[in-house]
Design a protein around this motif. Structure first.
Motif, PDB file in Angstrom:
ATOM      1  N   ASP A  37       0.802  -1.218   0.000  1.00  0.00           N
ATOM      2  CA  ASP A  37       0.000   0.000   0.000  1.00  0.00           C
ATOM      3  C   ASP A  37       0.840   1.277   0.000  1.00  0.00           C
ATOM      4  O   ASP A  37       0.506   2.252  -0.679  1.00  0.00           O
ATOM      5  N   ALA A  38       1.913   1.299   0.772  1.00  0.00           N
ATOM      6  CA  ALA A  38       2.676   2.533   0.951  1.00  0.00           C
ATOM      7  C   ALA A  38       3.459   2.937  -0.286  1.00  0.00           C
ATOM      8  O   ALA A  38       3.794   4.116  -0.445  1.00  0.00           O
ATOM      9  N   TYR A 154      11.943  -2.232  10.310  1.00  0.00           N
ATOM     10  CA  TYR A 154      12.248  -0.814  10.159  1.00  0.00           C
ATOM     11  C   TYR A 154      13.275  -0.364  11.193  1.00  0.00           C
ATOM     12  O   TYR A 154      13.387  -0.953  12.270  1.00  0.00           O
ATOM     13  N   THR A 155      13.970   0.741  10.887  1.00  0.00           N
ATOM     14  CA  THR A 155      14.913   1.316  11.833  1.00  0.00           C
ATOM     15  C   THR A 155      14.163   2.034  12.958  1.00  0.00           C
ATOM     16  O   THR A 155      13.021   2.476  12.776  1.00  0.00           O
ATOM     17  N   PRO A 156      14.795   2.179  14.116  1.00  0.00           N
ATOM     18  CA  PRO A 156      14.128   2.885  15.224  1.00  0.00           C
ATOM     19  C   PRO A 156      13.697   4.303  14.855  1.00  0.00           C
ATOM     20  O   PRO A 156      12.634   4.758  15.277  1.00  0.00           O
ATOM     21  N   HIS A 162       6.716   7.035  12.333  1.00  0.00           N
ATOM     22  CA  HIS A 162       5.653   6.375  11.573  1.00  0.00           C
ATOM     23  C   HIS A 162       4.921   5.400  12.503  1.00  0.00           C
ATOM     24  O   HIS A 162       5.250   4.208  12.548  1.00  0.00           O
ATOM     25  N   PRO A 163       3.943   5.886  13.262  1.00  0.00           N
ATOM     26  CA  PRO A 163       3.285   5.044  14.261  1.00  0.00           C
ATOM     27  C   PRO A 163       2.377   3.958  13.688  1.00  0.00           C
ATOM     28  O   PRO A 163       1.886   3.117  14.428  1.00  0.00           O
ATOM     29  N   ALA A 239      11.986  -4.275   5.504  1.00  0.00           N
ATOM     30  CA  ALA A 239      11.030  -3.494   4.715  1.00  0.00           C
ATOM     31  C   ALA A 239      11.716  -2.293   4.070  1.00  0.00           C
ATOM     32  O   ALA A 239      11.176  -1.189   4.057  1.00  0.00           O
ATOM     33  N   TYR A 240      12.896  -2.509   3.506  1.00  0.00           N
ATOM     34  CA  TYR A 240      13.649  -1.438   2.838  1.00  0.00           C
ATOM     35  C   TYR A 240      12.796  -0.729   1.788  1.00  0.00           C
ATOM     36  O   TYR A 240      12.943   0.477   1.558  1.00  0.00           O
ATOM     37  N   PHE A 241      11.927  -1.483   1.105  1.00  0.00           N
ATOM     38  CA  PHE A 241      11.147  -0.943  -0.010  1.00  0.00           C
ATOM     39  C   PHE A 241      10.175   0.140   0.440  1.00  0.00           C
ATOM     40  O   PHE A 241       9.768   0.990  -0.355  1.00  0.00           O
ATOM     41  N   GLU A 242       9.795   0.115   1.725  1.00  0.00           N
ATOM     42  CA  GLU A 242       8.895   1.131   2.265  1.00  0.00           C
ATOM     43  C   GLU A 242       9.674   2.263   2.924  1.00  0.00           C
ATOM     44  O   GLU A 242       9.510   3.436   2.569  1.00  0.00           O
ATOM     45  N   GLU A 243      10.545   1.921   3.877  1.00  0.00           N
ATOM     46  CA  GLU A 243      11.283   2.961   4.587  1.00  0.00           C
ATOM     47  C   GLU A 243      12.199   3.750   3.651  1.00  0.00           C
ATOM     48  O   GLU A 243      12.327   4.973   3.781  1.00  0.00           O
ATOM     49  N   PHE A 244      12.815   3.066   2.721  1.00  0.00           N
ATOM     50  CA  PHE A 244      13.754   3.709   1.801  1.00  0.00           C
ATOM     51  C   PHE A 244      13.174   3.763   0.386  1.00  0.00           C
ATOM     52  O   PHE A 244      13.880   3.588  -0.600  1.00  0.00           O
ATOM     53  N   ARG A 245      11.898   4.049   0.303  1.00  0.00           N
ATOM     54  CA  ARG A 245      11.209   4.058  -0.984  1.00  0.00           C
ATOM     55  C   ARG A 245      11.800   5.081  -1.937  1.00  0.00           C
ATOM     56  O   ARG A 245      11.803   4.859  -3.153  1.00  0.00           O
TER      57      ARG A 245
END
Length: 262
Positions: A37-38, A154-156, A162-163, A239-245
Motif C-alpha cells: 500500500d505505501a 524498520y529502523t528505530p 511512523h506510528p 522493509a527497505y522498499f517502504e522505509e527507503f522508498r
C-alpha cells in the motif's frame, strides 16, 4: 471483488491499478496485497500494478491443505491468465521473492524482467536468521513478538516517526491454520537448482542491515542467476522498499526500463 480460479478450484483475489506495462508485486509470508500500500503508487507513472492475496490471506480462499512457494507461483499464473496478461515484470519481496523465483524459472515466457527483494534461495545453501532473532519472534507475549518483528522491518528512527498502521506485519484476518501453512511453505522453499535456469534480466535488492532474512543471501542469489545485478540499500532492514522508498522505487523502475531496452 475480482477472483481468478486455480486448477484446484481455489479462488485467488487480485487487484489491478494504473496503466502501462504490467508489474506483478508479490508480498511477504502471511501477508496480503496491503503489504504494498505505501509504495504501490510509485510505479504507476510507468506501470500498471497487479497484486493478489495469497491463498490463506485477504479475500482469497483459505483451504487447510498443503501450501508451497511453487503452488503460490501457480496461483500467480492463474491470475495472469484471468487478466489475459501473457508477459509481465515481476517484483517479489521476502517470501514473494521466493515465489517469484519459481515463476521465472518454471514460466520463463511469462516474465519480462525480475526483481528479487529481501529474499533467499532457501534450502541448505541459504543463510538462516540468527537464533537471537528466532527467540525474539517466538516470545509468548504477542505484543512483544510483534514489536520484535517491527524492529526487524524498520529502523528505530523510522518507527518513531511512523506510528502505523503497519501493513507488513502479517494479515490479521488469517486463520491459524493458514499461518502455519504459510510458514511451512516458506521454510521448505529451495530453488537453488532452479536459479541458473532463470533467463529474465534480474535485479537482486536487499537492505544491508536485514537480520530477518540476512543480507548475505543477496549475493548468493545474484551469483547464481546469470548476469543478475545486485544492489544493497544502505541501513535498510527487511522493509527497505517502504522505509527507503525514495531510493528503492526509482532503482527498480530504472532497472525495469533499462531491462526492456533493445
Amino acid at each position: 471483488m475480482t477472483y481468478a480460479v486455480t486448477p484446484d478450484g481455489t479462488r485467488i483475489a487480485y487487484q489491478i491499478q494504473g496503466r502501462g506495462t504490467p508489474l506483478v508485486l508479490l508480498a511477504g509470508q502471511a501477508n496480503d496485497h496491503h503489504w504494498w500500500d505505501a509504495v504501490r503508487a510509485d510505479f504507476h507513472p510507468a506501470r500498471s500494478t497487479v497484486t493478489l492475496d495469497y491463498r490463506g490471506t485477504g479475500d482469497s480462499d483459505k483451504p487447510d491443505a498443503l501450501y508451497s512457494t511453487e503452488l503460490f507461483a501457480q496461483d500467480v499464473i492463474a491470475v495472469l491468465d484471468e487478466l489475459g496478461i501473457d508477459r509481465a515484470d515481476v517484483y517479489g519481496t521476502s517470501m514473494g521473492g521466493r515465489v517469484a523465483q519459481h515463476i521465472a524459472a518454471r514460466h520463463p515466457r511469462r516474465v519480462g524482467a525480475l526483481v528479487l527483494g529481501c529474499t533467499s534461495p532457501g534450502g541448505t545453501h541459504s543463510v538462516e536468521r540468527g537464533n537471537d532473532v528466532r527467540r525474539a519472534l517466538a516470545q509468548p507475549q504477542p505484543e512483544a513478538a510483534r514489536q520484535a518483528l517491527l524492529e526487524l522491518m524498520y529502523t528505530p528512527r523510522w518507527i518513531a516517526s511512523h506510528p502505523g498502521p503497519h501493513h507488513t506485519l502479517g494479515d490479521p484476518r488469517m486463520p491459524a491454520h493458514a499461518r502455519r501453512r504459510h510458514l511451512v511453505a516458506s521454510n521448505q522453499h529451495d530453488a537453488w537448482d532452479l536459479l541458473p535456469g532463470i533467463s529474465a534480466p534480474t535485479l537482486v535488492v536487499h537492505g544491508s542491515d536485514d537480520l530477518l532474512n540476512p543480507a548475505a543471501n543477496a549475493p548468493l542469489i545474484a551469483d547464481r542467476i546469470p548476469d543478475a545485478r545486485l544492489h544493497l540499500i544502505p541501513n535498510g532492514r527487511h522493509a527497505y522498499f517502504e522505509e527507503f522508498r525514495a531510493h528503492a522505487s526509482p532503482l527498480v523502475l530504472d532497472f525495469l526500463t533499462t531491462a526492456h531496452k533493445p
